[in-house]
Design an enzyme around this catalytic site. Structure first.
Site, PDB file in Angstrom:
ATOM      1  N   ARG A 361      24.497  34.472 -40.597  1.00 25.51           N
ATOM      2  CA  ARG A 361      24.434  34.252 -42.048  1.00 25.51           C
ATOM      3  C   ARG A 361      25.295  35.293 -42.759  1.00 25.51           C
ATOM      4  O   ARG A 361      24.996  36.499 -42.698  1.00 25.51           O
ATOM      5  CB  ARG A 361      22.992  34.369 -42.552  1.00 25.51           C
ATOM      6  N   GLU A 363      25.501  36.491 -45.617  1.00 29.78           N
ATOM      7  CA  GLU A 363      24.876  36.789 -46.903  1.00 29.78           C
ATOM      8  C   GLU A 363      24.910  38.296 -47.130  1.00 29.78           C
ATOM      9  O   GLU A 363      24.492  39.068 -46.264  1.00 29.78           O
ATOM     10  CB  GLU A 363      23.423  36.296 -46.913  1.00 29.78           C
ATOM     11  N   ARG A 369      14.570  43.165 -44.925  1.00 28.42           N
ATOM     12  CA  ARG A 369      14.164  42.022 -44.098  1.00 28.42           C
ATOM     13  C   ARG A 369      15.292  41.027 -43.823  1.00 28.42           C
ATOM     14  O   ARG A 369      15.044  39.949 -43.299  1.00 28.42           O
ATOM     15  CB  ARG A 369      12.975  41.307 -44.732  1.00 28.42           C
ATOM     16  N   HIS A 370      16.537  41.368 -44.168  1.00 26.18           N
ATOM     17  CA  HIS A 370      17.659  40.464 -43.939  1.00 26.18           C
ATOM     18  C   HIS A 370      18.642  41.045 -42.929  1.00 26.18           C
ATOM     19  O   HIS A 370      18.929  42.236 -42.937  1.00 26.18           O
ATOM     20  CB  HIS A 370      18.413  40.168 -45.243  1.00 26.18           C
ATOM     21  N   GLU A 512       7.736  35.534 -45.472  1.00 28.26           N
ATOM     22  CA  GLU A 512       8.149  34.300 -44.799  1.00 28.26           C
ATOM     23  C   GLU A 512       8.823  34.589 -43.460  1.00 28.26           C
ATOM     24  O   GLU A 512       9.678  35.465 -43.354  1.00 28.26           O
ATOM     25  CB  GLU A 512       9.105  33.526 -45.713  1.00 28.26           C
ATOM     26  N   SER A 515      10.934  28.503 -41.792  1.00 27.89           N
ATOM     27  CA  SER A 515      11.183  27.449 -42.777  1.00 27.89           C
ATOM     28  C   SER A 515      11.367  26.137 -42.037  1.00 27.89           C
ATOM     29  O   SER A 515      12.030  26.100 -40.989  1.00 27.89           O
ATOM     30  CB  SER A 515      12.442  27.785 -43.586  1.00 27.89           C
ATOM     31  N   ARG A 564      12.035  38.666 -37.564  1.00 32.15           N
ATOM     32  CA  ARG A 564      11.046  38.642 -38.644  1.00 32.15           C
ATOM     33  C   ARG A 564       9.624  38.614 -38.088  1.00 32.15           C
ATOM     34  O   ARG A 564       8.730  39.295 -38.585  1.00 32.15           O
ATOM     35  CB  ARG A 564      11.265  37.416 -39.524  1.00 32.15           C
TER      36      ARG A 564
END
Length: 590
Positions: A361, A363, A369-370, A512, A515, A564
């Site tokens: 990713r 991002e 947490r990323h 979370e 998903s 996670r």
């Protein structure tokens, strides 16, 4: 005649004159009977200079004395040098080439091993520290491990050997009065060892009471020791400093000897060192355990493991950045998930599939947490009527993971919790599922939710987790019926209210970890969703949609972030602690 010789003659004449004058004085003062003459010899007519032959003889005698003196000096120096070389040879600790256990009595008992290059199978009876106890007392064993610590003082040495990060045993050596030279040599070698080196020890296990090691009822009396791989004398930090809890470090700050506080960056820059700390090492073992339990649970439900491409022609999910790369003159992307290929597997008559693999990713999220690369635990399954079939499988899956960790990996969990305190995750026997409107109702008193159709932020998730724990007594719950506008194009809309969707997220401790959704298996609906979201179906999506036009079962699935799960289950403060070598917007090494 040379100047030097002239001076020597003059000095000799002066000494002779002085002696003669003294004698003359004596003879005049005390004349002896029968004396022939009272006139000093230096005044007599037969005196004169020494001949050249006499002078040469005198010089030769002096040269001979000087040469003899130099010879004796050289002989003494040679003897001293020979003694030094002999002592140096006696004290020298040469590298050891160990080829055979049966011949080990012919090898020195100490010294660095020569480079291990698979020269032979030595057949040494290596033992495992974790298996040693008082039952093994009296046995002679070989051990290989890291030198955790060493203390040499006087005629004794105590060291701690570490295996597999958290199994330790004490070894000791004492000077042998009957063999002082060899003992001195052994102590010298022990002093040269550096912590974190890989060493081989042979010794006898004897009963002991050692509180500071994991093996507490025996220790090893050293007979042989060899370094296999030598660590640098100066390390970026000590493993013992990396192994302290934040509580312990904080409590030491007001003392005379505060413990160093290691920052995240120095730990990650030397991650291999950081992972030697028992708790950090155990975290990776827990990560492995989650993968094992994930596989076990899904194999038991009839799933098949697949391996989807990680180089794809376009984005696999909308709204998330991608890493691009040149693919023989065209642009390819690193897969953001195996999503499209999981669904195409269902179209391939593989009704239940899962995958464990990397996810990328792009991002620019610099949060705790990323990550830009993480490990995805993905599953997809055909359903008969309702996506709750999938949620039930997922709930059963996580129950298997949670129970398995607490029972089969209790030792590793205990090690982690010594440094990072946490309690086991609580969960319900049956799925705890909240619908989106209910969640909005629980949060409305604390947050401005607007129209209630926006995504949850981190603070909202944590508050929802707190409320659910208080209301339902669980750390693990599911939230479904997310608004359609915040879910990917492949999500099936809610049949009763198109504003919502048949999608869900799963939470641990209010954050979370997963998903998922029922997927759109109708190709025309997929095309419509793409149009509604303003996405052009490129080359990659064309094949995906075409697979549905050839017939596909209704299906649902989920994507779970491995790091996670570990991060939240263990109650860590940063997901990077749950990643072996993290990748984030600021880090692509080591």
């Amino acid at each position: 005649m040379s100047r030097q010789l002239t001076i020597m003659i003059l000095l000799t004449a002066l000494r002779t004159t002085t002696q003669a004058f003294s004698a003359l004085q004596y003879r005049y003062a005390y004349p002896r009977a029968g004396s022939v003459s009272l006139i000093p010899r230096f005044l007599s007519s037969d005196t004169g200079e020494r001949t050249e032959a006499e002078l040469q003889a005198i010089q030769a005698e002096r040269d001979a004395r000087k040469a003899e003196k130099e010879r004796l000096k050289a002989e003494k120096q040679a003897k001293k040098e020979a003694e030094r070389l002999a002592k140096e040879a006696q004290d020298r600790i040469d590298p050891v080439t160990y080829l055979s256990y049966s011949q080990q009595d012919t090898y020195p008992i100490m010294g660095d091993f020569t480079r291990v290059m698979s020269q032979s199978r030595t057949e040494r009876p290596f033992a495992t520290v974790a298996d040693l106890s008082q039952e093994n007392a009296g046995q002679t064993v070989w051990l290989r491990g890291r030198l955790q610590s060493i203390r040499v003082k006087g005629g004794s040495c105590f060291l701690v050997l570490r295996q597999d990060s958290f199994h330790t045993i004490q070894a000791c050596y004492f000077k042998d009065k009957e063999n002082p030279d060899e003992s001195q040599k052994m102590l010298k070698y022990l002093k040269s060892l550096t912590v974190e080196s890989i060493v081989d020890l042979e010794g006898t296990l004897v009963p002991a009471d050692v509180k500071s090691c994991s093996v507490q009822d025996v220790e090893l009396t050293i007979r042989r020791i060899h370094t296999v791989s030598k660590a640098a004398a100066v390390l970026p930090f000590l493993v013992e400093d990396a192994a302290r809890s934040e509580t312990e470090v904080e409590a030491s700050q007001d003392t005379d000897r505060p413990f160093p506080r290691l920052g995240q960056e120095i730990r990650l820059d030397h991650r291999w060192m950081d992972l030697r700390a028992p708790a950090n090492n155990a975290i990776l073992r827990i990560q492995s355990a989650v993968c094992q339990l994930f596989r076990e649970a899904l194999y038991a439900e009839g799933f098949v493991e697949i391996h989807s491409p990680k180089l794809i022609a376009g984005e696999s999910e909308s709204g998330a950045g991608v890493f691009t790369t040149d693919y023989f003159g065209t642009t390819a992307c690193l897969a953001q998930s195996p999503q499209l290929y999981k669904q195409m597997a269902i179209a391939s008559d593989l009704p239940r599939v899962f995958e464990i693999g990397p996810v990328f990713r792009a991002e620019n999220s610099n949060t705790r947490r990323h990550l830009c690369e993480f490990t995805g635990l993905d599953l997809e399954m055909a359903i008969d009527d309702h996506y709750m079939e999938t949620l039930e499988v997922i709930h059963k899956l996580f129950k298997h993971i949670f129970n398995g960790l607490e029972t089969r990996w209790a030792k590793e969990l205990a090690v982690v919790r010594q440094q990072y305190a946490s309690e086991p995750v609580t969960f319900t026997d049956e799925p705890c599922v909240l619908h989106w409107p209910e969640a909005m109702d629980l949060l409305k008193d604390k947050f401005d939710l607007g129209d209630g159709m926006g995504d949850l932020n981190g603070a909202m998730e944590l508050e929802l987790g707190r409320i659910v724990k208080e209301k339902y007594g669980t750390d693990f719950f599911m939230l479904d019926k997310y608004p359609s506008t915040i879910r990917p194009f492949y999500t099936m809309p809610d049949p009763e209210d198109q504003r919502y969707s048949n999608s869900y997220d799963i939470f641990i401790r209010g954050q979370e970890i997963c998903s998922g959704a029922q997927r759109c298996h109708d190709p025309d609906l997929v095309v419509k969703n793409l149009q509604d979201k303003g996405i052009e179906p490129g080359e990659g999506l064309s094949a995906y949609i075409e697979s549905f036009r050839h017939g596909v079962s209704p299906h649902a699935g989920a994507g779970i972030g491995l790091e996670r799960v570990v991060f939240l289950y263990l109650g860590l403060d940063n997901v990077r602690k749950a990643s072996m070598f993290p990748r984030d917007p600021n880090r692509c090494t080591p």
